[in-house]
Every structure is written in C-alpha cells, then in structure tokens.
Design a protein around this motif. Structure first.
Motif, short mmCIF file in Angstrom:
data_model
loop_
_atom_site.label_atom_id
_atom_site.label_comp_id
_atom_site.label_asym_id
_atom_site.label_seq_id
_atom_site.Cartn_x
_atom_site.Cartn_y
_atom_site.Cartn_z
N PRO A 38 0.82 -1.21 0.00
CA PRO A 38 0.00 0.00 0.00
C PRO A 38 0.86 1.26 0.00
O PRO A 38 2.00 1.25 0.45
CB PRO A 38 -0.81 -0.12 1.30
N GLY A 39 0.29 2.34 -0.53
CA GLY A 39 0.98 3.62 -0.54
C GLY A 39 2.15 3.66 -1.50
O GLY A 39 3.13 4.37 -1.25
N THR A 40 2.05 2.91 -2.60
CA THR A 40 3.12 2.90 -3.60
C THR A 40 2.55 3.33 -4.95
O THR A 40 1.38 3.12 -5.26
CB THR A 40 3.76 1.51 -3.74
N LEU A 41 3.43 3.93 -5.75
CA LEU A 41 3.10 4.38 -7.10
C LEU A 41 4.04 3.66 -8.05
O LEU A 41 5.23 3.96 -8.12
CB LEU A 41 3.26 5.90 -7.19
N THR A 42 3.52 2.66 -8.75
CA THR A 42 4.35 1.73 -9.53
C THR A 42 4.15 1.93 -11.02
O THR A 42 3.01 1.96 -11.51
CB THR A 42 3.99 0.27 -9.18
N ALA A 43 5.25 2.04 -11.75
CA ALA A 43 5.22 2.08 -13.21
C ALA A 43 5.40 0.66 -13.75
O ALA A 43 6.30 -0.06 -13.32
CB ALA A 43 6.33 2.97 -13.76
N ILE A 44 4.55 0.26 -14.68
CA ILE A 44 4.72 -0.99 -15.42
C ILE A 44 5.39 -0.64 -16.73
O ILE A 44 4.82 0.07 -17.57
CB ILE A 44 3.38 -1.70 -15.67
N VAL A 45 6.62 -1.10 -16.91
CA VAL A 45 7.46 -0.66 -18.02
C VAL A 45 7.94 -1.86 -18.82
O VAL A 45 8.31 -2.89 -18.25
CB VAL A 45 8.67 0.14 -17.47
N ASP A 66 -13.49 6.96 -5.05
CA ASP A 66 -12.77 6.93 -3.77
C ASP A 66 -12.23 5.53 -3.50
O ASP A 66 -12.42 4.94 -2.43
CB ASP A 66 -13.67 7.37 -2.63
N ALA A 67 -11.54 5.00 -4.52
CA ALA A 67 -11.04 3.62 -4.47
C ALA A 67 -9.80 3.52 -3.58
O ALA A 67 -9.19 4.51 -3.20
CB ALA A 67 -10.73 3.13 -5.88
N VAL A 68 -9.43 2.29 -3.29
CA VAL A 68 -8.20 2.00 -2.54
C VAL A 68 -7.06 1.67 -3.50
O VAL A 68 -5.91 1.99 -3.25
CB VAL A 68 -8.42 0.83 -1.57
N LEU A 69 -7.42 1.05 -4.64
CA LEU A 69 -6.46 0.64 -5.64
C LEU A 69 -6.81 1.30 -6.97
O LEU A 69 -7.99 1.32 -7.36
CB LEU A 69 -6.48 -0.88 -5.83
N TYR A 70 -5.80 1.81 -7.65
CA TYR A 70 -6.02 2.46 -8.95
C TYR A 70 -5.10 1.84 -10.00
O TYR A 70 -3.90 1.64 -9.75
CB TYR A 70 -5.75 3.96 -8.86
N PHE A 71 -5.68 1.56 -11.16
CA PHE A 71 -4.93 1.02 -12.29
C PHE A 71 -5.17 1.92 -13.50
O PHE A 71 -6.33 2.16 -13.87
CB PHE A 71 -5.37 -0.41 -12.60
N LEU A 72 -4.08 2.39 -14.11
CA LEU A 72 -4.19 3.29 -15.25
C LEU A 72 -3.33 2.78 -16.39
O LEU A 72 -2.16 2.44 -16.20
CB LEU A 72 -3.74 4.71 -14.87
N ASP A 73 -3.91 2.71 -17.58
CA ASP A 73 -3.24 2.17 -18.75
C ASP A 73 -2.80 3.32 -19.66
O ASP A 73 -3.60 3.90 -20.39
CB ASP A 73 -4.18 1.23 -19.50
N GLN A 95 0.27 11.28 -7.24
CA GLN A 95 1.13 11.44 -6.06
C GLN A 95 0.28 11.69 -4.82
O GLN A 95 0.57 11.16 -3.73
CB GLN A 95 2.10 12.61 -6.27
N GLN A 96 -0.78 12.47 -4.95
CA GLN A 96 -1.66 12.72 -3.82
C GLN A 96 -2.34 11.43 -3.35
O GLN A 96 -2.48 11.19 -2.15
CB GLN A 96 -2.71 13.76 -4.21
N LEU A 97 -2.76 10.61 -4.31
CA LEU A 97 -3.35 9.32 -3.95
C LEU A 97 -2.36 8.46 -3.19
O LEU A 97 -2.69 7.84 -2.18
CB LEU A 97 -3.83 8.60 -5.21
N LYS A 98 -1.13 8.41 -3.69
CA LYS A 98 -0.08 7.65 -3.02
C LYS A 98 0.13 8.16 -1.60
O LYS A 98 0.24 7.38 -0.64
CB LYS A 98 1.22 7.76 -3.82
N GLY A 155 -2.04 6.90 1.01
CA GLY A 155 -1.95 5.48 1.30
C GLY A 155 -2.60 4.58 0.27
O GLY A 155 -2.69 3.37 0.46
N ARG A 156 -3.05 5.17 -0.85
CA ARG A 156 -3.65 4.37 -1.92
C ARG A 156 -2.55 3.68 -2.73
O ARG A 156 -1.40 4.14 -2.76
CB ARG A 156 -4.52 5.24 -2.84
N THR A 157 -2.90 2.62 -3.39
CA THR A 157 -1.97 1.87 -4.22
C THR A 157 -2.29 2.16 -5.68
O THR A 157 -3.43 2.02 -6.11
CB THR A 157 -2.11 0.35 -3.96
N VAL A 158 -1.27 2.57 -6.44
CA VAL A 158 -1.48 2.99 -7.83
C VAL A 158 -0.49 2.26 -8.73
O VAL A 158 0.72 2.24 -8.46
CB VAL A 158 -1.28 4.52 -7.98
N MET A 159 -1.02 1.65 -9.80
CA MET A 159 -0.18 1.01 -10.81
C MET A 159 -0.50 1.63 -12.16
O MET A 159 -1.66 1.77 -12.53
CB MET A 159 -0.41 -0.50 -10.86
#
Length: 244
Positions: A29-36, A155-162, A181-184, A187-191
């Motif tokens: 949780p609380g991470t902002l991850t790039a899928i590369v 107002d999700a906990v997990l976010y996925f963006l393509d 960054q604000q979501l992160k 404490g939200r998890t963003v990929m």
C-alpha cells in the motif's frame, strides 16, 4: 504491513499464443508503480488479466486479500484512451457520475450530492467548466482528465491506469501525476502502464519491468538500472540515461 495486490503464477494467452508467462509479484500500500516494458511485452494485458477483462490460463490474483469480484468496489480503472468510444453521446459530468454507479445503483437517478461529488472530481482535474461538454468535443488530454475524475469519484483504494500520459499535453501530464502522487500520499496503491523511460525516476517510487514475464520489480532506485533495462528491452532499447 500486508500487500494490497498479490499476483501469483499468472499466465495468459490470445488464442494459442502465450502473452504472459508465470507472472508473480506483490504490491504494498501507498506505492506508485510504473509498469514498463517494450511494445508487445503484455503491459496492458497484465492489467486486463488482473481485472478479469481478459482470461488467465493459470494463477490467481487477490486485491486486499480478496478475489476481484469481491474487491471490485475498491478498484478504480482508467483504460487506454484509444480503447474508448468517444462518440458515445454523453457529457463529461455524466461520464464521471458513472464512477458512482457501483454505490448508487444503475437504476437509480444520481442525487444532488452525487452530482456535487462528481463536480468536485472534475474541479480536481481542472475540468469543471467542461461539465456539460460532450466528450467527443474534448481534446485528448481533456478526455483523459475526465476519465481520471471518474476513477477519483469512486474513492477507491487501488487504482490502475493504462498509459494515462500517452498523447496528452504538458499541463495534463502535470495534473495527472500530481493527482497520482496525492493518492499515493493518502496510502492508496497505484499502478500505471508507462512508456516514457525518461520520466520514470521522477514520477514513480516503484517499477515493474515486464517482457511477457517479470524481469524485475521493486523500488525504482534498485530496479531501474541499465543492466535490468537491457534485460527487459534487449536489442530494442534506444534510450540511455545520461550520467551526471
């Protein structure tokens, strides 16, 4: 602290061609991850498979310790802009309100409070003045902001963006990344499926390097190295970071 996303031994195929092979990783949780990864590496397919938009042939995925069908109300998803029918006759506010249908139900009319919540999400993306504009009349960057507003209103906990930054203007890119960054920070998890290697270190604290299988995954400072990038891209890598 428990992982919010666990992917274990996931494989997927189109017809008989395997496009993902034995994918395993965990996201905290609380991470902002790039899928590369290179074109054809399976980045978008990975998101779709995790979110049950594409069938997997093996493995399992859990979100907050639950399968997708039980966790979907905690998940926000922004698809590739090119996969959306932008000629659908609806305005920006109605698109954002769609993000609330999981809460209010598809057969009920949105309340005044629901509409104000949707307007607040548009304001956060600098799009409130376009609330009544048909989405087909918006620019690519504006359309992307509207779809992110739709995800925010959940107002999700997990976010996925393509590939949310693909083809957008500099102002939209700045707003999107500030929002993520604000979501992160909350404490939200963003990929995020991301294609611009030059901005990875500036934008993301974690990286998942993918080429049909996981090449490396972890903190950007540890994973985003020349050696691991060459393992991911092979002879297709055309970008090298400048060393100071």
């Amino acid at each position: 602290m428990n992982a919010t996303i666990v992917v274990h031994n996931v494989s997927a195929a189109y017809r008989k061609t395997e496009v993902l092979s034995n994918i395993s990783f965990q996201v905290m949780p609380g991470t902002l991850t790039a899928i590369v990864g290179p074109n054809g590496a399976g980045k978008s397919t990975l998101l779709k498979t995790m979110l049950e938009l594409h069938s997997k042939t093996t493995g399992e995925v859990t979100f907050l310790g639950q399968p997708y069908r039980r966790a979907k109300t905690s998940i926000g998803y922004v698809p590739q802009r090119g996969s959306v029918d932008w000629d659908f006759p609806t305005n920006a506010l109605d698109v954002v309100l769609m993000g609330l249908y999981g809460k209010i139900g598809w057969l009920k009319r949105p309340s005044k409070a629901d509409r104000e919540q949707a307007m607040e999400a548009l304001r956060a993306m600098g799009m409130e003045q376009y609330a009544d504009r048909q989405i087909s009349q918006l620019s690519g960057g504006q359309q992307q902001r509207v779809f992110l507003a739709r995800a925010l209103v959940q107002d999700a906990v997990l976010y996925f963006l393509d590939e949310p930054l693909a083809g957008v203007d500099a102002a939209t890119e700045r707003i999107i990344m500030e929002t993520l960054q604000q979501l992160k920070n909350k404490g939200r998890t963003v990929m995020v499926v991301h294609h611009d290697l030059q901005t990875v270190e500036d934008y993301f604290d974690h990286v998942l390097l993918l080429n049909r299988t996981v090449i490396a995954h972890g903190a950007t400072s540890e994973v985003f190295t020349d050696e691991k990038l060459h393992r991911t891209y092979g002879g297709t890598l055309r970008w090298m970071r400048e060393r100071v």
